[in-house]
Design an enzyme around this catalytic site. Structure first.
Site, PDB file in Angstrom:
ATOM      1  N   SER A 507       0.860  -1.178   0.000  1.00 11.34           N
ATOM      2  CA  SER A 507       0.000   0.000   0.000  1.00 11.34           C
ATOM      3  C   SER A 507       0.894   1.224   0.000  1.00 11.34           C
ATOM      4  O   SER A 507       2.099   1.107   0.196  1.00 11.34           O
ATOM      5  CB  SER A 507      -0.871   0.024   1.251  1.00 11.34           C
ATOM      6  OG  SER A 507      -0.061   0.354   2.371  1.00 11.34           O
ATOM      7  N   ALA A 508       0.281   2.359  -0.208  1.00 14.41           N
ATOM      8  CA  ALA A 508       0.988   3.637  -0.082  1.00 14.41           C
ATOM      9  C   ALA A 508       2.203   3.733  -0.993  1.00 14.41           C
ATOM     10  O   ALA A 508       3.165   4.414  -0.661  1.00 14.41           O
ATOM     11  CB  ALA A 508       1.396   3.878   1.371  1.00 14.41           C
ATOM     12  N   THR A 512       8.393  -0.648  -3.839  1.00 15.45           N
ATOM     13  CA  THR A 512       9.719  -0.464  -4.439  1.00 15.45           C
ATOM     14  C   THR A 512      10.702   0.052  -3.382  1.00 15.45           C
ATOM     15  O   THR A 512      11.857  -0.381  -3.328  1.00 15.45           O
ATOM     16  CB  THR A 512       9.655   0.526  -5.611  1.00 15.45           C
ATOM     17  OG1 THR A 512       8.820  -0.031  -6.626  1.00 15.45           O
ATOM     18  CG2 THR A 512      11.033   0.806  -6.184  1.00 15.45           C
ATOM     19  N   GLU A 705       0.704   5.847  -7.281  1.00  8.50           N
ATOM     20  CA  GLU A 705      -0.551   6.593  -7.095  1.00  8.50           C
ATOM     21  C   GLU A 705      -0.512   7.978  -7.720  1.00  8.50           C
ATOM     22  O   GLU A 705      -1.541   8.631  -7.880  1.00  8.50           O
ATOM     23  CB  GLU A 705      -0.847   6.709  -5.593  1.00  8.50           C
ATOM     24  CG  GLU A 705      -1.077   5.347  -4.950  1.00  8.50           C
ATOM     25  CD  GLU A 705      -1.165   5.416  -3.442  1.00  8.50           C
ATOM     26  OE1 GLU A 705      -2.261   5.730  -2.942  1.00  8.50           O
ATOM     27  OE2 GLU A 705      -0.146   5.163  -2.769  1.00  8.50           O
TER      28      GLU A 705
END
Lengths: 747, 174, 307
Positions: A507-508, A512, A705
Site C-alpha cells: 500500500s501507499a 519499491t 498513485e
C-alpha cells in the site's frame, strides 16, 4: 540473455502467463470436493430484519446449508483492519446496500444461486443516512450503535473521528485576497476487472484461505482472531490480483466464508458478481471547504481547510484515509499558516476503503482548483502561482515533518512544457495544470529471504502483492543487479503466508522503496556471506570485496558459482540471505510516524469542450512525477498512464447514483461508466523527474498513485479555461457542464 | 430445477468435444468449468466489458451471454488456442513488448479482440484499433500501450508477410 | 441464472407451435444480447427459450428485390454495417447500427432483436422509422394456420419492452423501401462517455423527395416518437432560422423526456433541439448531394455526438 539492469525497461516478469491465459487468479483455483457459496442481501440500504426463513432454500437440490446471524456465536464476531465493527453477517439491521444477511452453500453455483433467491427475508426498510448533511444532522439517527463505538466525544454521533492539524495562526494573519469555496467529490469504485472471489479450505493444520488480498498477513491476523486460531494455523494464499487499487487490501467476506467452511468441513468458494463487488468497496466521498489567503503577488498566506468525508457503514480503513490525506491537505507548498479540520462520517453506504490516492485526490481536487481561482483573481498565470509557492528540495514546508524531498518545480515545469503551456489554443479548448501530493508510508515492516542456489540462480521470497504494478519485475531487477544474476534466472515466490516472510502490507506506493530496500539488504547479506565463505575456503585473512557476481580474491576473481562449488563441494548447499526494512511507530507524530517520502506529481491536461452539449474530450494528459529513480522506466510509465486514465474516470464520468433510500442505482458495467479506449486521451505521457533523492534502492521513491492525485483539478482547470465557467463538483459530465454553462446565461 | 440436458458438439481450439450441458449454462462456463480453460475471464456477466471475448465461428463474441447450447456445432478459439507450442505468438509478444499488460485480467479478452481486429483489418489506424477494442475494458493501462501493441503486431505481420512474398488477406467472417 | 427449457426448432411451423404452446412463457432467442442478459439478471424468467437460429424462414441475408430491401431476422448488426447495399441506401441506419454496443455485441445482436427488445433508446429504431421501415410478423390464425402481416415500424411499439408482436408471434424480418430520390437521412445521439454506451437521447431525421421531414426521437418517451413536418418548410434551404426553430420546437414537443439514472429531464429537453438541428442539417446536405445524382454513403461512421 539480458541482465536485468536497474533503470532498464525490461519486460514484465510474469507477463508471459498473462498473455497466454495461464496466469492463475483466485477464480481459476479449483479444489476437489468444493462447495459453492452465494450471498443473500436486500435491495435497500438500511433495514430492520424481522425474520429470515431458509426453509424453501434448504429444499433446493444440492444445497448443504444456509447461515444467518442466528447461527453464529453471540455476540456476533466482528472484524475490521482498524475498528472491529463489521459483523460477519448482518445482525438485526442491514446498514448498506449489499450487506449480506445470509450465505448459502451448495454443490453447484447454480443451486446456490437458486437457493439464495428463495431465502425469505422479512424486513422493514428504514430511512438511510447517505449524505454529509444527513450524517451531521443530530436528528437523523445513528449509523452505528454506541455499544460498538469506542469511548470518546463522538460515540453518540455519526462522526467516526475528527482530526485537527495545522501550524501558524490562520485566525490572526492578514491576506490581500481571500478565496473561499466548497468542492465535492463523488463516491466512486475501484472497478478492478477481476471481481472478488474467495476460497476457504479446511486443512489438517487449520484453514487455508485463497484471496487476492493485498495484505495477506493482515487477513491472516483478522481470521485468526475471528476463528480463534493461532496465526501458524491460518494460511493465506494470495494469487496476484486482477487489479486492486487498494480495494483488495482488507478483509471482506473471507471471515464468514472461512467460518462457514470450517463448519462444513469442505472447501467453500464464493465468487461475487461485478455488482456485488461494487457493493463491497469504494472511495470515500468528500465535501471540502477551503478558505485560502494570498498576497497580491500570489504568495500563499494561509490555508483553512475543512473536509467532511462520507465513509461507509463500517470503518474499514477510512479513519486512516481521512487523517493521512487531510494531514497534507495544504499541498506541496510553502504555507505559513494552516488550519485543517477533517471528519470521517459514517453513513448507510458500502464501507469506503483504500483506493489509489488514499483520500488525497479529494483534497487535491479542492486545493488545486482553489489555486487556479486565486490565479484568475490576481491576474497570475496558473503555472506561476504554483512555482512561486513550491518549496525547494530540502526546505521544510510542514514544520513537524521531513523537508521537501524532491525538485517539485521541475515536475511543474516539465509538465507545463509537455502540454504546450502558453501555446495558442483553438476555440473551445483549454489547458489545466495541478500539483498533487500524497504522504508515503509512515510505518513499515518488510522481510525477504533470498536463496542463492548452487548454479548461481536465485529464488526470492517476499510478501508483496503484485496486482499489476510490477513488483515482481522491480525486485527481480534489483536482485539481478545486486547479485549479478541474469534476470531470467531470478524467480519470485510471493503470496503465501506459509512460505514467504512477513510483509506489513502492499500500500501507499511503498513496495519499491520498502521491500526493495529489504531485497537489496538480503542481496548484500548474501554477498557478505560469500565473502565469509571465500575467506574460509581460500584461507584469506584480509577483507574480501564481493561485487555482483564476482568475489575478488588476492589470487584473482572468482564467480559466485565457483565459490559455491569450491566451498560446498560434493556435500552441496546454498546461501540464504535475509533482508528487512522497518519503520517504527512514532506515538507522538499525528500520523504515527513521518512519511518515508512524499509522492508528488504535476499533471497537465488539454481538453476540448462542445459548449452546446457539454461533451468533453481530453486530448492530452501528462503526468510528471518526482520518482527519484525509475528502476524500470516502462513500469513507471505504465502506472502513471493507468492512474491518469483512472483519474479521468472520476473527473468526467464516474459516480455512484444513490436514491433517497441509499440504494445504488447504477451497479454494474452498464451504468457505472469507466473510460474505454475511446475515452482515453490520444496523447498520454509519463515524465520522470529523476534526481535519485528517494529513500529506496538507487534513490527510488514510490510512484504508483501519482497519476491519480490531481487529474481532476488539471482537467477541471482545462474545462474552466475552455468554457469560462469553473465547476466545483465532480464528475464533470456533459450534463453538468451544460447545466453550469446555461445557469450562467439564464436569469 | 430443470433436468433438461442438451447434447452438443463443440470444437474448441481445434479439439472436438461431445458434451451434455445445462440450458442455463453459458459458453463461458462451459469453457472455464467443463473444459478447464480458465484463460477466458468472467467480469461483468452482461456483455459490457469484453473480458470473456472468444472467437466463435470466426467472430469475436462475449461468451458470457452465449448459452452453451447455442454453441452446438460451433468452432471456438480461446486465448489458450493462440499460443504456439505454449509460447506467445506475435500478437501476444507484442503486448508484452509494448508494456500493455499490467494485472493481466483483461488481457486474454483484449488479445482475442485484437486478434479478430487484425484478421479483418491487417493495417488498422490507431482510431480503428480503438474502435475495435472499445468493447474491452481495462482499468490498469490507460489503453495507449495496448493500441501500440496492436500496431506493432500489425507491422510485424506485414513484415513477415512481405518477407514470405505473400499479401496477407483478411479472412471473411463465416 | 434461473433455469428454463431450451428449444431449437428446425422451421417456422415448429417455432410457432412452440410459441403457441407456451403462451407468454416462451421467449424467442436470436443474438441473446438482450434476452440472455435479462435472464441472468433475473429481469426475465421464461419457462422456455426458443433459439430461432435454425429457422430457415427467418432470413439470414440482406436482399434487394424491386423497390424493397429486406433484412432477414438472423442478420447480425456487424454484417449490416459491412453491407455495401445498406451503406449506399441507408447510411443513417448503418451509422446507428455501428454504435450499438461493441463489435462483440454487434457480431451477435440482430436488427430484428434490437427492434423487438423495444427499448425506447434502441439506436436502430429512429433511422428505421425515418426510412419508413416495416416488419413482417408471423403467427398462427384461430385455425392454427400460419399467417404473416406487415406492420409499419412507426406503429409497432406500444411501450417499453412491448410491441405489436404478440407473445406467440415472431418477427421474421424488416422491409425497407428504396427511397425515391432525392432523399437524405441522418442519425445523431448523445451518450455519457465517448466509448460504448446507451443513448441519453438519439434520433434520426429524413427528408424525402416530396420535401416531407420526418423525425424519430428515442429515449424521450415510452416508445420512439415520430414527428413530421408535412408542410415542406423544413426542407427549404432559405427558411429563416427563427421559423426553423419554431418548427423544430413543435416537433420536439411531442416527446416526453424524463430524468433517470442516465440523465436529467432538462438536459434531455435541451439536447433534443441541439441534436435535432444537427441531424436536420446533415439530412438536408445528404439530400442536396443526392440531387446532384450521386449518393453519399457511409463507411463505418461512428455517428456519435450529433456530428
Amino acid at each position: 540473455m539480458s541482465r536485468g539492469v536497474v533503470g532498464s525497461s525490461v519486460n514484465r516478469v510474469g507477463g508471459v502467463p498473462r498473455v497466454l491465459g495461464t496466469q492463475v487468479y483466485v477464480a481459476d483455483v479449483k479444489l476437489p470436493n468444493m462447495l459453492h457459496a452465494k450471498l443473500v442481501h436486500l435491495d435497500c440500504a438500511h433495514a430492520r430484519i424481522r425474520s429470515i426463513d431458509c426453509g424453501e432454500a434448504l429444499e433446493v437440490e444440492g444445497v448443504r446449508a444456509v447461515l444467518t446471524a442466528e447461527d453464529l456465536p453471540k455476540p456476533i464476531p466482528r472484524f475490521g483492519p482498524a475498528y472491529r465493527d463489521r459483523p460477519l453477517l448482518a445482525v438485526e439491521t442491514t446498514n448498506f446496500h449489499g450487506e449480506p444477511v445470509a450465505i448459502v452453500a451448495a454443490e453447484s453455483e447454480h443451486a446456490a444461486q437458486v437457493a439464495a433467491s428463495r431465502v425469505k427475508v422479512d424486513y422493514d426498510e428504514l430511512p438511510a443516512i447517505c449524505t454529509v448533511a444527513q450524517a451531521l444532522d443530530p436528528s437523523t439517527g445513528l449509523v452505528q450503535d454506541p455499544s460498538i463505538r469506542s469511548d470518546g466525544p463522538f460515540r453518540h454521533t455519526n462522526i467516526l473521528d475528527e482530526w485537527k492539524f495545522g501550524w501558524g495562526d490562520v485566525g490572526g494573519c492578514r491576506a490581500h485576497a481571500v478565496v473561499e469555496n466548497t468542492y465535492t467529490f463523488p463516491i466512486v469504485t475501484q472497478f478492478a476487472i477481476e471481481p472478488f472471489a474467495f476460497l476457504a479450505e479446511p486443512t489438517a493444520e487449520g484453514i487455508t484461505v485463497y484471496s487476492a488480498v493485498q495484505i495477506p498477513y493482515g487477513l491472516q491476523r483478522s481470521l485468526a482472531a475471528v476463528l480463534d486460531l493461532p496465526l501458524s494455523r491460518v494460511r493465506i494464499i494470495a494469487p496476484d490480483p486482477g487489479g486492486a487499487f487498494g480495494g483488495k487490501q482488507h478483509p471482506k467476506l473471507e471471515p464468514i466464508l472461512a467460518y462457514f467452511a470450517l463448519r462444513l468441513g469442505r472447501p467453500l468458494r464464493l465468487e461475487l458478481t461485478l455488482e456485488e463487488s461494487f457493493q463491497e468497496v469504494r472511495r470515500a466521498a468528500a465535501e471540502v471547504r477551503v478558505r485560502s489567503g494570498f498576497d497580491s503577488d500570489g504568495t500563499l498566506v494561509f490555508q483553512d481547510i475543512e473536509s467532511n468525508y462520507l465513509i461507509g457503514a463500517y470503518a474499514d480503513i477510512a479513519a486512516r484515509v481521512v487523517s493521512k490525506a487531510s494531514y497534507v491537505a495544504a499541498g506541496p507548498y510553502r504555507v505559513p499558516n494552516v488550519r485543517i479540520l477533517a471528519r470521517a462520517l459514517l453513513s448507510h453506504t458500502p464501507p469506503s476503503t483504500a483506493f489509489r490516492g488514499f483520500g488525497a485526490p479529494q483534497e487535491n481536487w479542492a486545493v488545486e482548483s482553489q489555486l487556479d481561482e486565486a490565479a484568475g483573481r490576481l491576474g497570475l498565470d496558473r503555472v506561476e502561482i504554483r512555482r512561486k509557492n513550491l518549496p525547494k528540495r530540502g526546505e521544510v514546508f510542514m514544520p513537524q515533518d521531513p523537508p521537501a524531498d524532491g525538485d517539485w518545480a521541475e515536475c511543474l515545469d516539465r509538465a507545463a512544457q509537455a502540454v504546450g503551456w502558453g501555446d495558442p489554443l483553438p476555440e473551445g479548448r483549454g489547458r489545466g495544470i495541478a500539483m498533487g501530493l500524497k504522504a508515503g508510508p509512515t510505518t513499515a515492516a518488510s522481510y525477504t529471504i533470498i536463496r542463492l542456489h548452487l548454479d548461481g540462480s536465485a529464488t526470492i521470497y517476499c510478501g508483496t502483492s503484485d496486482m499489476g504494478q510490477g513488483a515482481r519485475t522491480v525486485f527481480s531487477q534489483i536482485a539481478a543487479q545486486e547479485l549479478g544474476v541474469p534476470l531470467e534466472n531470478v524467480v519470485m515466490v510471493m503470496g503465501d503466508t506459509a512460505v514467504v516472510p512477513f510483509d506489513l502490507q502492499t500500500s501507499a506506493s511503498r513496495s519499491t522503496v520498502v521491500m526493495g530496500n529489504a531485497v537489496q539488504a538480503a542481496c548484500r547479506d548474501i554477498r557478505r556471506q560469500l565473502a565469509d565463505l571465500a575467506a574460509e575456503c581460500y584461507e584469506v585473512d584480509e577483507e574480501i570485496r564481493v561485487d555482483p557476481g564476482v568475489v575478488h580474491l588476492p589470487a584473482g576473481d572468482r564467480t559466485f558459482v565457483e565459490v559455491l562449488q569450491d566451498r560446498f563441494g560434493r556435500v552441496k548447499g546454498e546461501v540464504i540471505g535475509v533482508g528487512s526494512a522497518r519503520s517504527e511507530y512514532v506515538p507522538d507524530h499525528p500520523l504515527g510516524g513521518p512519511p518515508a517520502f512524499y509522492e508528488v506529481v504535476a499533471i497537465a491536461a488539454e481538453v476540448e469542450v462542445d459548449r452546446e452539449t457539454g461533451v468533453t474530450e481530453v486530448l492530452k494528459l501528462i503526468v510528471a512525477g518526482d520518482v527519484g529513480r525509475a528502476i524500470n522506466p516502462q513500469a513507471v510509465a505504465m502506472q502513471d498512464e493507468g492512474a491518469a486514465v483512472q483519474g479521468l474516470g472520476h473527473s468526467l464520468m464516474e459516480q455512484y447514483i444513490l436514491d433517497s433510500a441509499g440504494r445504488i442505482r447504477n451497479l454494474g458495467a452498464l451504468d457505472y461508466r469507466i473510460p474505454t479506449t475511446q475515452d482515453a486521451p490520444r496523447e498520454l505521457r509519463s515524465i520522470h523527474v529523476e534526481n535519485a533523492d528517494g529513500p529506496g534502492p538507487y534513490g527510488a521513491k514510490g510512484v504508483a498513485e501519482g497519476g491519480i492525485l490531481s487529474t481532476a483539478p488539471a482537467i477541471g482547470s482545462a474545462v474552466a479555461q475552455a468554457v469560462g465557467v469553473r465547476i466545483r463538483d465532480l464528475p464533470l459530465t456533459p450534463e453538468r457542464i451544460w447545466t453550469e454553462l446555461n445557469r450562467k446565461t439564464t436569469p | 430445477m430443470s433436468m433438461q440436458r442438451i447434447r452438443i458438439s463443440i470444437t474448441v481450439n481445434a479439439e472436438r468435444h461431445q458434451l451434455e450441458v445445462d440450458p442455463y449454462e453459458t459458453l463461458l462456463e462451459l469453457l472455464r468449468d467443463r473444459l478447464d480453460l480458465t484463460g477466458t475471464k468472467k467480469c461483468c456477466g452482461e456483455g459490457e466489458c469484453g473480458a470473456c471475448t472468444v472467437i466463435m465461428n470466426g467472430r469475436a463474441v462475449n461468451s458470457c451471454i452465449i448459452l452453451a447450447a447455442e454453441a452446438d456445432g460451433s468452432e471456438v478459439l480461446t486465448i489458450e488456442g493462440l499460443s504456439e507450442g505454449g509460447r506467445p505468438n506475435q500478437l501476444q509478444q507484442a503486448f508484452l513488448d509494448a508494456g500493455a499488460v499490467q494485472c493481466g485480467f483483461c488481457t486474454p479478452g483484449m488479445i482475442m479482440a485484437a486478434h479478430y481486429l487484425l484478421r479483418n483489418n491487417p493495417h488498422p489506424t490507431d482510431e480503428e484499433i480503438r474502435e475495435g477494442l472499445s468493447g474491452n475494458l481495462c482499468r490498469c493501462t490507460g489503453y495507449g500501450r495496448i493500441v501500440a501493441a496492436v500496431q506493432a503486431a500489425a507491422a510485424a505481420e506485414a513484415t513477415a508477410a512481405s518477407k514470405a512474398g505473400l499479401e496477407s488477406t483478411p479472412e471473411a467472417p463465416k | 441464472m434461473k433455469s428454463f427449457e431450451y428449444l431449437r426448432p428446425h422451421n417456422l411451423a415448429e417455432a410457432l407451435e412452440i410459441m403457441e404452446r407456451y403462451g407468454a412463457g416462451a421467449r424467442p432467442l436470436l443474438g441473446g444480447t438482450d434476452l440472455t442478459v435479462r435472464i441472468q439478471k433475473g429481469q426475465a424468467d421464461p419457462a422456455a427459450v426458443v433459439d430461432l437460429k435454425g429457422v430457415g424462414e427467418i432470413g439470414e441475408s440482406i436482399d434487394a428485390r424491386g423497390d424493397t430491401v429486406t433484412v432477414g431476422g438472423r442478420v447480425v448488426l456487424s454484417d449490416l454495417v459491412r453491407s455495401d447495399l445498406m451503406q449506399t441506401h441507408y447510411p443513417a441506419l448503418v451509422e446507428a447500427a455501428s454504435i450499438v454496443g461493441s463489435i462483440q455485441i454487434r457480431n451477435r445482436a440482430t436488427l430484428v432483436g434490437n427492434i423487438c427488445n423495444a427499448s425506447p433508446a434502441a439506436d436502430t429504431v429512429p433511422p428505421l422509422i425515418a426510412y419508413a421501415a416495416e416488419v413482417t410478423v408471423a403467427g398462427l390464425d384461430e385455425k392454427g394456420a400460419p399467417i404473416r402481416s406487415r406492420v409499419p415500424l412507426e406503429d409497432f411499439f406500444l411501450g417499453p419492452g412491448e410491441t405489436r408482436c404478440a407473445p406467440t408471434e415472431l418477427v421474421l424480418g424488416v422491409q425497407l423501401p428504396l427511397p425515391s430520390r432525392p432523399f437524405g437521412c441522418a442519425f445523431g445521439r448523445l451518450t455519457r462517455r465517448r466509448g460504448v454506451d446507451l443513448a441519453t437521447i438519439n434520433m434520426a431525421c429524413s427528408i424525402d423527395a416530396a420535401g416531407i421531414t420526418t423525425f424519430a426521437f428515442g429515449a424521450v418517451g415510452p416508445t420512439v416518437v415520430a414527428a413530421r413536418d408535412e408542410s415542406g418548410e423544413l426542407a427549404q434551404p432559405d427558411l429563416p432560422e427563427s421559423r426553423r426553430e419554431e418548427l423544430l420546437r413543435s416537433l420536439v414537443e411531442k416527446t416526453s423526456p424524463i430524468s433517470d439514472v442516465r440523465s436529467g429531464e432538462q438536459y434531455r429537453r435541451a439536447m433534443l433541439l441541439t441534436i435535432a438541428r444537427r441531424v436536420l442539417r446533415q439530412a438536408f446536405e445528404r439530400r442536396q448531394y443526392q440531387s446532384g445524382g450521386q449518393t453519399q454513403g457511409s463507411k463505418h461512421y461512428r455517428g456519435g455526438f450529433g456530428e
